[in-house]
Design an enzyme around this catalytic site. Sequence first.
Site, PDB file in Angstrom:
ATOM      1  N   LYS A   1       1.167  -1.129  -0.026  1.00  0.00           N
ATOM      2  CA  LYS A   1       0.547   0.147  -0.130  1.00  0.00           C
ATOM      3  C   LYS A   1       0.340   1.557   0.055  1.00  0.00           C
ATOM      4  O   LYS A   1       1.031   1.253   1.137  1.00  0.00           O
ATOM      5  CB  LYS A   1      -0.792   0.170   0.993  1.00  0.00           C
TER       6      LYS A   1
ATOM      7  N   ASP B   1      -2.610  10.072   3.867  1.00  0.00           N
ATOM      8  CA  ASP B   1      -3.387   9.913   3.989  1.00  0.00           C
ATOM      9  C   ASP B   1      -4.823  10.689   4.936  1.00  0.00           C
ATOM     10  O   ASP B   1      -4.467  10.839   5.743  1.00  0.00           O
ATOM     11  CB  ASP B   1      -3.990   8.412   4.738  1.00  0.00           C
TER      12      ASP B   1
ATOM     13  N   LYS C   1     -10.629  13.180   7.628  1.00  0.00           N
ATOM     14  CA  LYS C   1      -9.727  12.205   9.524  1.00  0.00           C
ATOM     15  C   LYS C   1      -9.842  13.495  10.053  1.00  0.00           C
ATOM     16  O   LYS C   1      -9.873  15.002  10.004  1.00  0.00           O
ATOM     17  CB  LYS C   1      -8.544  11.976   9.212  1.00  0.00           C
TER      18      LYS C   1
ATOM     19  N   ASP D   1       1.004   5.834   5.834  1.00  0.00           N
ATOM     20  CA  ASP D   1       0.360   5.436   4.879  1.00  0.00           C
ATOM     21  C   ASP D   1       0.640   4.589   3.993  1.00  0.00           C
ATOM     22  O   ASP D   1      -0.006   4.257   3.440  1.00  0.00           O
ATOM     23  CB  ASP D   1      -0.173   5.820   4.782  1.00  0.00           C
TER      24      ASP D   1
ATOM     25  N   ASP E   1     -12.187   7.288   4.067  1.00  0.00           N
ATOM     26  CA  ASP E   1     -10.711   6.277   4.595  1.00  0.00           C
ATOM     27  C   ASP E   1     -10.369   5.464   4.592  1.00  0.00           C
ATOM     28  O   ASP E   1      -9.633   5.433   5.212  1.00  0.00           O
ATOM     29  CB  ASP E   1     -11.661   7.022   5.624  1.00  0.00           C
TER      30      ASP E   1
ATOM     31  N   GLU F   1      -9.306   3.471   2.205  1.00  0.00           N
ATOM     32  CA  GLU F   1      -8.898   3.865   0.659  1.00  0.00           C
ATOM     33  C   GLU F   1      -8.254   2.340   0.765  1.00  0.00           C
ATOM     34  O   GLU F   1      -7.407   2.661  -1.021  1.00  0.00           O
ATOM     35  CB  GLU F   1      -8.137   5.256  -0.083  1.00  0.00           C
TER      36      GLU F   1
ATOM     37  N   ARG G   1      -7.648  -0.439   0.677  1.00  0.00           N
ATOM     38  CA  ARG G   1      -7.840  -1.926   0.135  1.00  0.00           C
ATOM     39  C   ARG G   1      -8.459  -1.644  -1.310  1.00  0.00           C
ATOM     40  O   ARG G   1      -8.189  -2.224  -2.007  1.00  0.00           O
ATOM     41  CB  ARG G   1      -9.141  -2.130   1.042  1.00  0.00           C
TER      42      ARG G   1
HETATM   43  N1  BES Z   1      -3.874   4.413   7.121  1.00  0.00           N
HETATM   44  C1  BES Z   1      -5.562   3.958   7.360  1.00  0.00           C
HETATM   45  C2  BES Z   1      -5.283   2.750   8.724  1.00  0.00           C
HETATM   46  C3  BES Z   1      -4.402   3.205   9.866  1.00  0.00           C
HETATM   47  C4  BES Z   1      -4.671   4.122  10.559  1.00  0.00           C
HETATM   48  C5  BES Z   1      -3.438   2.104   9.695  1.00  0.00           C
HETATM   49  C6  BES Z   1      -4.158   4.404  11.556  1.00  0.00           C
HETATM   50  C7  BES Z   1      -3.274   2.846  11.062  1.00  0.00           C
HETATM   51  C8  BES Z   1      -2.933   3.646  12.406  1.00  0.00           C
HETATM   52  C9  BES Z   1      -7.120   3.678   6.922  1.00  0.00           C
HETATM   53  O1  BES Z   1      -6.737   3.810   5.426  1.00  0.00           O
HETATM   54  C10 BES Z   1      -8.322   3.524   7.396  1.00  0.00           C
HETATM   55  O2  BES Z   1      -8.397   5.217   7.935  1.00  0.00           O
HETATM   56  N2  BES Z   1      -8.710   3.084   7.725  1.00  0.00           N
HETATM   57  C11 BES Z   1     -10.520   2.826   8.694  1.00  0.00           C
HETATM   58  C12 BES Z   1     -11.428   2.160   7.739  1.00  0.00           C
HETATM   59  C13 BES Z   1     -12.659   2.814   8.371  1.00  0.00           C
HETATM   60  C14 BES Z   1     -13.028   4.061   7.106  1.00  0.00           C
HETATM   61  C15 BES Z   1     -13.679   1.463   7.772  1.00  0.00           C
HETATM   62  C16 BES Z   1      -9.784   2.894   9.956  1.00  0.00           C
HETATM   63  O3  BES Z   1      -9.691   1.995   9.828  1.00  0.00           O
HETATM   64  O4  BES Z   1      -9.845   3.547  10.748  1.00  0.00           O
HETATM   65 ZN    ZN Z   2      -5.048   4.208   4.780  1.00  0.00          ZN
HETATM   66 MN    MN Z   3      -7.411   6.233   5.416  1.00  0.00          MN
END
Ligand code: BES
Ligand code: ZN
Ligand code: MN
Length: 476
Positions: free
Chosen positions: A244, A249, A256, A267, A326, A328, A330
């Site tokens: 990734k 992000d 966020k 990210d 958010d 994104e 996947r």
């Molecule tokens: N990059 C983030 C995941 C992340 C956040 C990894 C903090 C490590 C620390 C990812 O893109 C994300 O924002 N995921 C969301 C998914 C949700 C919206 C379904 C999450 O994990 O809150």
């Molecule tokens: Zn992310």
């Molecule tokens: Mn995200």
Amino acid sequence: MGVILIKETTSSICGENHLSSSIISSSSNATPIHLVSPSHLDALKLELGGRVSAWLETKNFTAKGRQCELICDADGKLERVIFGLGKDELERLPMLHASLAQQLPAGDYQLEGEILNAKLAAIAWGLGSYQFNRYKKMRDDLPKLVLPEGLDIAEIEREIKATALVRDLINTPTNDMGPEQLEAAFIGLAEAGGAVYNVIKGDDLLSKNFPMIHAVGRASADAPRLLELNWGDENHPKLTLVGKGVCFDTGGLNIKTGNFMTLMKKDMGGAAHVMGLAQMIMDAKMPVSLQVLVPAVENAISSNAFRPGDVLQSRKGISVEISNTDAEGRLVLGDALAYGDERNPDMMIDFATLTGAARVALGPDISPFFTNDETLVADVMAASMSEHDPIWQMPLWAPYHKYLKSKVADINHAGATGFAGAVTAALFLDKFVENANSYMHLDVYGWQPDNKPWCSIGGEAFGIRAVFAMLQHRYG
Ligand code: BES
Ligand code: ZN
Ligand code: MN
């Protein structure tokens, strides 16, 4: 680290100058470091005589873990170092030898006494010597370790340099590590390893059928792209790595809030991990046909950003309803995995900073991995333990597919309930992999939030040494 990440100067990839010098193959005047556990302390005192013994008593040295005493000779010159190994399992972690590299004054040193795991001690020393000095002058007189006997310096340095590459890539902020610069670093890696590479960028992603990579990255001034490198003999087992590469992000339109955005330069950590792993594989000349894929994008906000409620087409032909911009990672991974899967790899592995849920489940020390290949689990767990690079299996729990149902599309990309967020993300990815014999996904944090002897606060690699050891066991 003095790492070179820009295109014009990528002939040496990462920290070679700085890091190769933290481990040396020999020295004419190395100071001994006596490694000693509490049960062997009396014997060591007898061996070293009254002066040293009296000093250790004055300092109340009990050989507890990481206790370190410098012993001077009559002229006030450093004569030897005594390093406590501690008595219980936690205190005796070989990675704790890294604290030597941080505590000792400049000079050459060699390990003596109870060397429990010379290879990991040397690796730990190298990892503990890492400094991110791109923007700030740091210590330039770090101590050097003479490689313990019987070790292969190339093998040790390979692991140290790969970890340093991962850390450098993650630590570099997005203003110097956007998609453009990540591409340059990727090309530098490919060129240094003698790989062929290809970049699909901007609207070409649409004509070449990577619609989700384009949708996530199109709002950024720095165009989205898919980076690919191929290396090795095509007749060898096919290994595909996918990382990734979300260079920043923001969350997109589902922006966020609070400090959830603060660390999001990390990210692209998954991309950094597969680049470090690829560097190790190419350096070791592992007999595999290697493909590395990095969707490099910025999840930015603009009037042309993708939106909640949009339905995206994917490379695989699955229609995807967006519930939260958010989620994104996947999406970009889905297209990259589908593409990697098209060459029927023997093994496909992705690394991604995919979910906050993974961090909640296991904390920042240990990364969950998901796989459908049970033989892989045993192999990678054994490697994880022997390399002291902890990862832990979590389930691809099929019944949770129900959380990804959509009324308007084949699938929704994110569960509405938030239950098992790391699992549903992994299940989503798994939909894009059909042909790979064996598939593993690692949801890595990419960051060390506490100061540890082998890593100060900042970007960190998780699982690449374990995965490399597993691959060497399989293919090496
Ligand atoms: N990059 C983030 C995941 C992340 C956040 C990894 C903090 C490590 C620390 C990812 O893109 C994300 O924002 N995921 C969301 C998914 C949700 C919206 C379904 C999450 O994990 O809150
Ligand atoms: Zn992310
Ligand atoms: Mn995200």
